[in-house]
Scaffold this motif. Structure first.
Motif, PDB file in Angstrom:
ATOM      1  N   UNK A 103     -17.571   2.301  -0.989  1.00 56.01           N
ATOM      2  CA  UNK A 103     -17.493   2.691  -2.389  1.00 56.01           C
ATOM      3  C   UNK A 103     -16.355   3.684  -2.631  1.00 56.01           C
ATOM      4  N   UNK A 104     -15.717   4.145  -1.523  1.00 55.04           N
ATOM      5  CA  UNK A 104     -14.711   5.206  -1.659  1.00 55.04           C
ATOM      6  C   UNK A 104     -13.362   4.663  -2.091  1.00 55.04           C
ATOM      7  N   UNK A 105     -12.936   3.561  -1.520  1.00 57.58           N
ATOM      8  CA  UNK A 105     -11.590   3.086  -1.816  1.00 57.58           C
ATOM      9  C   UNK A 105     -11.519   1.605  -2.065  1.00 57.58           C
ATOM     10  N   UNK A 106     -12.657   0.921  -2.065  1.00 55.02           N
ATOM     11  CA  UNK A 106     -12.670  -0.501  -2.369  1.00 55.02           C
ATOM     12  C   UNK A 106     -12.003  -1.319  -1.286  1.00 55.02           C
ATOM     13  N   UNK A 107     -10.987  -2.069  -1.674  1.00 60.64           N
ATOM     14  CA  UNK A 107     -10.319  -2.951  -0.728  1.00 60.64           C
ATOM     15  C   UNK A 107      -8.859  -3.081  -1.131  1.00 60.64           C
ATOM     16  N   UNK A 108      -8.086  -3.686  -0.234  1.00 61.03           N
ATOM     17  CA  UNK A 108      -6.697  -3.979  -0.545  1.00 61.03           C
ATOM     18  C   UNK A 108      -6.631  -5.198  -1.460  1.00 61.03           C
ATOM     19  N   UNK A 109      -5.716  -5.169  -2.405  1.00 57.93           N
ATOM     20  CA  UNK A 109      -5.584  -6.291  -3.330  1.00 57.93           C
ATOM     21  C   UNK A 109      -4.390  -7.170  -2.964  1.00 57.93           C
ATOM     22  N   UNK A 110      -4.131  -7.228  -1.675  1.00 57.29           N
ATOM     23  CA  UNK A 110      -3.154  -8.171  -1.144  1.00 57.29           C
ATOM     24  C   UNK A 110      -3.617  -8.553   0.250  1.00 57.29           C
ATOM     25  N   UNK A 111      -3.088  -9.653   0.744  1.00 56.47           N
ATOM     26  CA  UNK A 111      -3.550 -10.174   2.031  1.00 56.47           C
ATOM     27  C   UNK A 111      -2.557  -9.935   3.160  1.00 56.47           C
ATOM     28  N   UNK A 112      -1.314  -9.576   2.845  1.00 54.03           N
ATOM     29  CA  UNK A 112      -0.309  -9.290   3.856  1.00 54.03           C
ATOM     30  C   UNK A 112      -0.081  -7.782   3.882  1.00 54.03           C
ATOM     31  N   UNK A 113      -0.417  -7.137   5.007  1.00 51.83           N
ATOM     32  CA  UNK A 113      -0.330  -5.693   5.119  1.00 51.83           C
ATOM     33  C   UNK A 113       0.573  -5.308   6.291  1.00 51.83           C
ATOM     34  N   UNK A 114       1.275  -4.213   6.132  1.00 48.07           N
ATOM     35  CA  UNK A 114       2.097  -3.692   7.221  1.00 48.07           C
ATOM     36  C   UNK A 114       1.412  -2.475   7.836  1.00 48.07           C
ATOM     37  N   UNK A 115       1.689  -2.245   9.116  1.00 53.30           N
ATOM     38  CA  UNK A 115       1.166  -1.056   9.778  1.00 53.30           C
ATOM     39  C   UNK A 115       2.281  -0.415  10.595  1.00 53.30           C
TER      40      UNK A 115
END
Length: 497
Positions: A103-115
């Protein structure tokens, strides 16, 4: 024993302050522990009633699979003293299962992420840490629609950083050296995971704290997952041990798929935890039986490899850890073979390899050193410290480039042309990777195919490079689109994993 001492001992026993195996926290310390990890509300909220404290202890016992006594008994205190994730467990009630999306930050709204790994733990080779981090992210991409790319420089969606002590996350999140809280992470979309640099991190079986499993757990938080009450789940607050079972439990898989959906092909790919216990070596006794042996033969198809090259007969040599595979021109992969049986003295986990069309020699690179073999014989003067002659340390990729009759090493956004005779850097190099139009940085290997094109590889991707046009002309997934890589079963008409 005097009456006063005996009375103190009876009081201590009544309060449950003597842990069976090792000392645990005192009642006030236990209260602070329950506050910090979300069982008594937010830290610093004030005094709690006995009923609130008892309920918080019961919640903690439920999450950690202890009897629900509500009392700070020795097993509960012992559990509180064990090393664990420093991220709060969140609101826990013994109720029907709910979605574990934070509930704190939800989720990413994209499927390609960099780290990006911002810095490195002491005493561990950066190359092996990068392999472990890449494998940790791949655990999650194998069972969801997410895809991850490493950004070695500049901004990234998710950043992994090693800190010592207080690091401006609040005194409650300060790292305390070996033991205690090993790491903590922030939910989307802050995208950060912090690790205690003073911890005894290791990537070997049975030695120190397993960095791979801790990174994989904290990555789960950065993707939006809270802690799991399932004992053998990766997202349990107390880090699991790697064994023969899968790293991810079905609770982990369902949680990540609730947020991001299933893989594009709808099939979740997993490997047993034992595969990941050592990032410089792995055991060949992981499987048994014909079906499993076929999976072992194609083990490199499941993930990434260290290096790749090809010889005059168009046999591929694929390297991973302390083993290698030979894939014939017809696309049939051999069983994994130990490196030392073919190239005595060659270390595991090489950075790059190239076979020379000019001299028929194998060149291997790791760290700042290089090895040269004719057949299985190490050439005189090797291994040599090639970094002292201008060659890059830990090169990403090595290639014999026929048009130049030279070796080419790739490192990040640059490439280096190397004289094979002296293994020294040619004048006017390194140059920018922009000369190789369309080629991304950080590739893991390259080879010249029998049809003339050069293929570069990174993670599960390939790039086909036209040596006449000097540009990338195609790209895709090597395991499924290049039958000659040994990952396609022509008889069954399907991919081998």
């Amino acid at each position: 024993m005097g009456a006063r001492a005996a009375g103190a001992l009876r009081a201590a026993l009544a309060l449950g302050l003597l842990a069976a195996a090792r000392p645990g926290p005192a009642p006030r310390e236990a209260e602070l522990f329950l506050e910090k990890y979300g069982y008594l509300g937010k830290p610093g909220t004030g005094t709690h009633s006995p009923a609130e404290f008892t309920e918080a202890v019961r919640d903690f016992q439920w999450v950690t699979h202890l009897p629900l006594s509500g009392v700070l008994d020795p097993p509960t205190l012992h559990q509180m003293a064990l090393p664990r994730c420093g991220t709060a467990d969140g609101e826990r009630r013994r109720a029907p299962r709910r979605r574990r999306a934070t509930q704190h930050g939800g989720r990413w709204y994209k499927r390609h992420l960099t780290y990006r790994v911002v810095n490195w733990p002491p005493y561990l080779p950066q190359h092996e840490v990068r392999l472990a981090v890449r494998a940790a992210f791949q655990l999650w991409s194998n069972v969801s629609s997410l895809l991850f790319w490493e950004a070695q420089h500049g901004p990234a969606d998710i950043r992994l950083t090693f800190f010592h002590g207080d690091h401006n996350d609040g005194l409650g999140n300060a790292f305390d050296g070996p033991g205690g809280a090993l790491a903590h992470a922030f939910f989307p979309r802050r995208g950060e995971a912090h690790f205690d640099s003073a911890e005894r991190w290791s990537l070997r079986r049975g030695k120190g704290r397993n960095l791979f499993i801790v990174v994989a757990h904290e990555v789960g938080h950065t993707l939006g997952l809270e802690h799991s009450p399932v004992k053998r789940a990766l997202m349990s607050p107390y880090y699991k041990k790697l064994g023969k079972d899968f790293v991810l439990s079905w609770d982990d898989i369902l949680a990540i798929q609730n947020l991001y959906g299933k893989p594009s092909k709808g099939l979740a790919t997993q490997l047993p935890g034992k595969v990941f216990t050592d990032f410089q070596d792995w055991s060949t006794d992981l499987y048994g039986g014909d079906q499993q042996q076929r999976s072992l033969s194609a083990y490199y198809c499941h993930s990434f490899f260290d290096a790749i090259t090809s010889d005059a007969d168009h046999n591929l040599y694929i390297f991973k850890g302390s083993h290698y595979w030979v894939v014939s021109g017809s696309g049939n992969a051999s069983d994994p073979q130990p490196l030392h049986t073919r190239w005595p003295g060659l270390p595991a986990g090489i950075d790059a390899c190239a076979w020379s069309q000019l001299t028929s020699r194998f060149y291997f690179f790791k760290g700042g050193r290089c090895w040269c073999y004719t057949g299985s014989s190490l050439e005189p003067g090797f291994p040599s410290k090639c970094s002292s002659r201008g060659l890059p340390r830990h090169p990403d990729t090595a290639l014999y480039f026929q048009q130049l009759r030279r070796l080419v090493l790739f490192k990040g956004s640059k490439y280096f042309v190397v004289s094979e005779e002296s293994l020294s850097l040619e004048p006017y190099y390194p140059r920018s990777l922009r000369d190789w139009q369309g080629l991304p940085p950080g590739t893991a290997g390259a080879l010249t195919h029998k049809h003339g094109s050069i293929y570069f590889f990174r993670d599960d991707q390939f790039w086909q490079f036209d040596h006449l046009k000097l540009q990338v002309v195609a790209s895709g997934k090597w395991a499924t689109q290049l039958p000659w890589m040994g990952c396609w079963d022509a008889n069954a008409g399907q991919v081998l994993f």
